[in-house]
Design a protein around this motif. Structure first.
Motif, mmCIF file in Angstrom:
data_model
loop_
_atom_site.group_PDB
_atom_site.id
_atom_site.type_symbol
_atom_site.label_atom_id
_atom_site.label_comp_id
_atom_site.label_asym_id
_atom_site.label_seq_id
_atom_site.Cartn_x
_atom_site.Cartn_y
_atom_site.Cartn_z
ATOM 1 N N ASP A 133 0.861 -1.177 0.000
ATOM 2 C CA ASP A 133 0.000 0.000 0.000
ATOM 3 C C ASP A 133 0.905 1.237 0.000
ATOM 4 O OD1 ASP A 133 -1.826 1.990 0.297
ATOM 5 O OD2 ASP A 133 -2.592 1.336 2.248
ATOM 6 N N PRO A 134 1.089 1.889 -1.168
ATOM 7 C CA PRO A 134 2.036 3.017 -1.235
ATOM 8 C C PRO A 134 1.639 4.198 -0.376
ATOM 9 C CG PRO A 134 0.773 2.821 -3.275
ATOM 10 C CD PRO A 134 0.465 1.607 -2.469
ATOM 11 N N THR A 135 0.378 4.269 0.043
ATOM 12 C CA THR A 135 -0.035 5.398 0.887
ATOM 13 C C THR A 135 0.621 5.334 2.264
ATOM 14 O OG1 THR A 135 -1.990 4.193 1.661
ATOM 15 C CG2 THR A 135 -2.239 5.557 -0.314
ATOM 16 N N LEU A 136 1.144 4.156 2.646
ATOM 17 C CA LEU A 136 1.818 4.029 3.936
ATOM 18 C C LEU A 136 3.236 4.592 3.899
ATOM 19 C CD1 LEU A 136 0.737 0.373 4.818
ATOM 20 C CD2 LEU A 136 -0.211 2.490 5.751
ATOM 21 N N LEU A 137 3.755 4.842 2.695
ATOM 22 C CA LEU A 137 5.130 5.300 2.548
ATOM 23 C C LEU A 137 5.229 6.811 2.661
ATOM 24 C CD1 LEU A 137 6.102 3.079 -0.539
ATOM 25 C CD2 LEU A 137 6.723 2.671 1.852
ATOM 26 N N ALA A 138 6.419 7.273 3.043
ATOM 27 C CA ALA A 138 6.694 8.714 3.033
ATOM 28 C C ALA A 138 6.795 9.193 1.581
ATOM 29 C CB ALA A 138 8.006 8.975 3.770
ATOM 30 N N PRO A 139 6.670 10.529 1.337
ATOM 31 C CA PRO A 139 6.724 11.027 -0.044
ATOM 32 C C PRO A 139 7.952 10.566 -0.812
ATOM 33 C CG PRO A 139 5.962 12.759 1.411
ATOM 34 C CD PRO A 139 6.342 11.597 2.288
ATOM 35 N N ALA A 140 9.125 10.594 -0.180
ATOM 36 C CA ALA A 140 10.338 10.157 -0.879
ATOM 37 C C ALA A 140 10.247 8.686 -1.248
ATOM 38 C CB ALA A 140 11.566 10.418 -0.008
ATOM 39 N N ALA A 141 9.738 7.857 -0.335
ATOM 40 C CA ALA A 141 9.594 6.430 -0.617
ATOM 41 C C ALA A 141 8.518 6.187 -1.668
ATOM 42 C CB ALA A 141 9.264 5.674 0.670
ATOM 43 N N ARG A 142 7.467 7.016 -1.685
ATOM 44 C CA ARG A 142 6.446 6.864 -2.725
ATOM 45 C C ARG A 142 7.021 7.185 -4.097
ATOM 46 N NH1 ARG A 142 2.829 9.249 1.129
ATOM 47 N NH2 ARG A 142 2.946 11.273 0.087
ATOM 48 N N ALA A 143 7.921 8.154 -4.160
ATOM 49 C CA ALA A 143 8.579 8.463 -5.433
ATOM 50 C C ALA A 143 9.425 7.283 -5.897
ATOM 51 C CB ALA A 143 9.448 9.711 -5.291
ATOM 52 N N ALA A 144 10.171 6.694 -4.970
ATOM 53 C CA ALA A 144 10.977 5.520 -5.317
ATOM 54 C C ALA A 144 10.089 4.347 -5.720
ATOM 55 C CB ALA A 144 11.867 5.137 -4.148
ATOM 56 N N HIS A 145 8.944 4.204 -5.049
ATOM 57 C CA HIS A 145 7.981 3.158 -5.393
ATOM 58 C C HIS A 145 7.475 3.341 -6.822
ATOM 59 C CE1 HIS A 145 4.720 0.258 -4.668
ATOM 60 N NE2 HIS A 145 3.921 1.129 -5.265
ATOM 61 N N ALA A 146 7.160 4.577 -7.181
ATOM 62 C CA ALA A 146 6.698 4.842 -8.547
ATOM 63 C C ALA A 146 7.797 4.571 -9.566
ATOM 64 C CB ALA A 146 6.214 6.291 -8.653
ATOM 65 N N LEU A 147 9.053 4.814 -9.188
ATOM 66 C CA LEU A 147 10.172 4.509 -10.091
ATOM 67 C C LEU A 147 10.283 3.002 -10.336
ATOM 68 C CD1 LEU A 147 12.994 6.946 -8.919
ATOM 69 C CD2 LEU A 147 11.800 6.964 -11.114
ATOM 70 N N VAL A 148 10.009 2.205 -9.302
ATOM 71 C CA VAL A 148 10.036 0.752 -9.484
ATOM 72 C C VAL A 148 8.927 0.324 -10.446
ATOM 73 C CG1 VAL A 148 9.795 -1.474 -8.329
ATOM 74 C CG2 VAL A 148 11.049 0.363 -7.227
ATOM 75 N N ILE A 149 7.739 0.907 -10.281
ATOM 76 C CA ILE A 149 6.628 0.591 -11.191
ATOM 77 C C ILE A 149 7.002 0.966 -12.617
ATOM 78 C CG2 ILE A 149 4.245 1.167 -11.782
ATOM 79 C CD1 ILE A 149 3.703 1.545 -8.807
ATOM 80 N N ALA A 150 7.632 2.134 -12.773
ATOM 81 C CA ALA A 150 8.053 2.561 -14.106
ATOM 82 C C ALA A 150 9.103 1.616 -14.682
ATOM 83 C CB ALA A 150 8.604 3.983 -14.054
ATOM 84 N N GLY A 151 10.074 1.212 -13.846
ATOM 85 C CA GLY A 151 11.102 0.296 -14.319
ATOM 86 C C GLY A 151 10.530 -1.043 -14.740
ATOM 87 N N LEU A 152 9.562 -1.533 -13.987
ATOM 88 C CA LEU A 152 8.911 -2.797 -14.331
ATOM 89 C C LEU A 152 8.154 -2.663 -15.653
ATOM 90 C CD1 LEU A 152 8.309 -5.679 -13.357
ATOM 91 C CD2 LEU A 152 6.337 -4.757 -12.122
ATOM 92 N N ALA A 153 7.457 -1.544 -15.825
ATOM 93 C CA ALA A 153 6.708 -1.332 -17.065
ATOM 94 C C ALA A 153 7.635 -1.190 -18.263
ATOM 95 C CB ALA A 153 5.826 -0.088 -16.923
#
Length: 407
Positions: free
Chosen positions: A136-156
């Protein structure tokens, strides 16, 4: 937790590393050691950071399982950044379970995010996707949410789902701006620029053209018969026949593609597949056997017919045969593709990410070092490798054979 520890933690969360160190630099209690370790990691002294975090983990008592688990997660993040991909992932799994049991959902989500990043680095895309689906990315801090989105982008990007990748990068940019960390903003901007760089070369009818990832995605979805030299497969309209584990068969189909719509002589095929100098009876017999195997594998998409001169490729429905090749002609482009991220890699980590033997990777690194393209850092078991310069003009995703499933 005393006021100095709280103030140091708030300073680290805000990106003020030196402010945090000013508060705990002279302390050796467990919380201070942990914060000092995180601060040293932010400053780039990863070896010192890992030593401090291990000391903190030992200093926390047996009743402080939550704090010890947080130290394990922090050490796992340092191992990931330093490309120590052989770091024991079971420790991270146990720490994540401990964090969830104690209700620390934010750090448990961060641990899962680290697992997904490691899976992505070693090309285990399905495992990375399963891990992301559980978070659940909403549990992450803003910096971690940005890194989370980068992982999604890398996977895509690895899966050539470019609309998903661009949407994830927009999310990453928004979260990075919200975090207010300049280095993170720069990382997101660099990732956005990378997906617009040339990713492959398209060779057809004697001409060559550089393609972006969007154009590669469109090509692989088309009716063209694509010989994918980036990932060693044959593709057409979403159907893929993997040949990464069959190098002789891939060499044969590539030679047939180079001469299409004509035929390839037996001499050329023997030279390309077996490195033989002359197509004698022994090589001709071996060629017939391998061509029979290739014919069976390609049956859903194309036929292979014998001619007076040699063999010819006959796609069933495609009007053209296209060779998709790496944009760089470098023999060891897959190794450079990993090193281009700017991090220092060990040969064992490169071997794990590429699915190759460590000795094969070491030989490639020695060749690249002799050409001045990479340089070693450190000695013996601590040796790491980095590029000597940025490799221009291509993204990494299509140079990693293990990064894309065949289906």
């Amino acid at each position: 937790m005393d006021s100095l520890i709280s103030a140091a933690a708030r300073a680290l969360a805000a990106g003020d590393v030196f402010g945090a160190l000013n508060r705990v630099a002279l302390r050796n209690d467990a919380p201070a050691l942990a914060l000092r370790g995180i601060a040293m990691a932010r400053l780039g002294d990863l070896a010192r950071a890992r030593a401090l975090l291990r000391a903190a983990g030992r200093a926390f008592g047996p009743r402080e399982a939550l704090s010890r688990a947080r130290c394990v997660v922090a050490e796992a993040e340092i191992a990931l950044v330093s490309r120590d991909l052989a770091w024991p992932t079971k420790d991270l799994d146990a720490a994540r379970s401990t964090l969830q049991a104690h209700g620390d959902d934010a750090n448990a989500a961060h641990a899962g995010h680290l697992q997904a990043r490691r899976y992505l680095l070693v090309g285990q895309l399905d495992a990375a996707q399963r891990t992301l689906d559980q978070l659940d990315p909403t549990l992450l801090a803003p910096a971690a949410r940005a890194a989370h989105a980068l992982v999604i982008a890398g996977l895509a990007v690895r899966r050539l789902q470019m609309k998903v990748a661009r949407a994830a990068l927009q999310d990453a940019a928004r979260e990075a701006q919200g975090a207010g960390i300049a280095a993170l903003v720069a990382e997101v901007q660099a990732a956005a620029a990378d997906i617009d760089a040339p990713a492959a070369r398209c060779n057809t009818h004697g001409s060559s053209q550089l393609l972006s990832l969007d154009e590669v995605e469109a090509l692989l979805a088309s009716r063209s018969f694509v010989i994918d030299a980036c990932r060693h497969a044959v593709r057409q309209a979403g159907v893929a026949i993997p040949l990464a584990s069959r190098p002789v068969l891939f060499a044969l189909v590539r030679a047939l593609g180079d001469t299409w719509p004509g035929d390839a002589s037996r001499e050329v095929l023997v030279a390309r597949a077996f490195r033989g100098r002359q197509a004698d009876e022994s090589y001709r017999a071996r060629l017939r056997v391998e061509m029979g195997r290739l014919r069976t594998l390609l049956k859903p998409l194309a036929g292979v017919i014998a001619t007076r001169n040699g063999f010819a490729l006959q796609p069933h429905r495609a009007r053209e045969v296209v060779l998709l090749a790496p944009p760089s002609d470098d023999e060891h482009g897959d190794v450079l593709a990993l090193l281009v991220d700017g991090q220092s890699w060990s040969s064992s980590a490169l071997a794990l990410a590429l699915g190759a033997s460590q000795r094969t990777v070491q030989r490639a690194l020695e060749t690249l070092a002799a050409a001045g393209k990479v340089r070693p850092v450190g000695l013996a078991r601590s040796r790491r490798w980095m590029t000597t310069q940025t490799v221009p003009g291509f993204t990494t995703s299509l140079l990693l054979p293990a990064s894309m499933p065949a289906d």
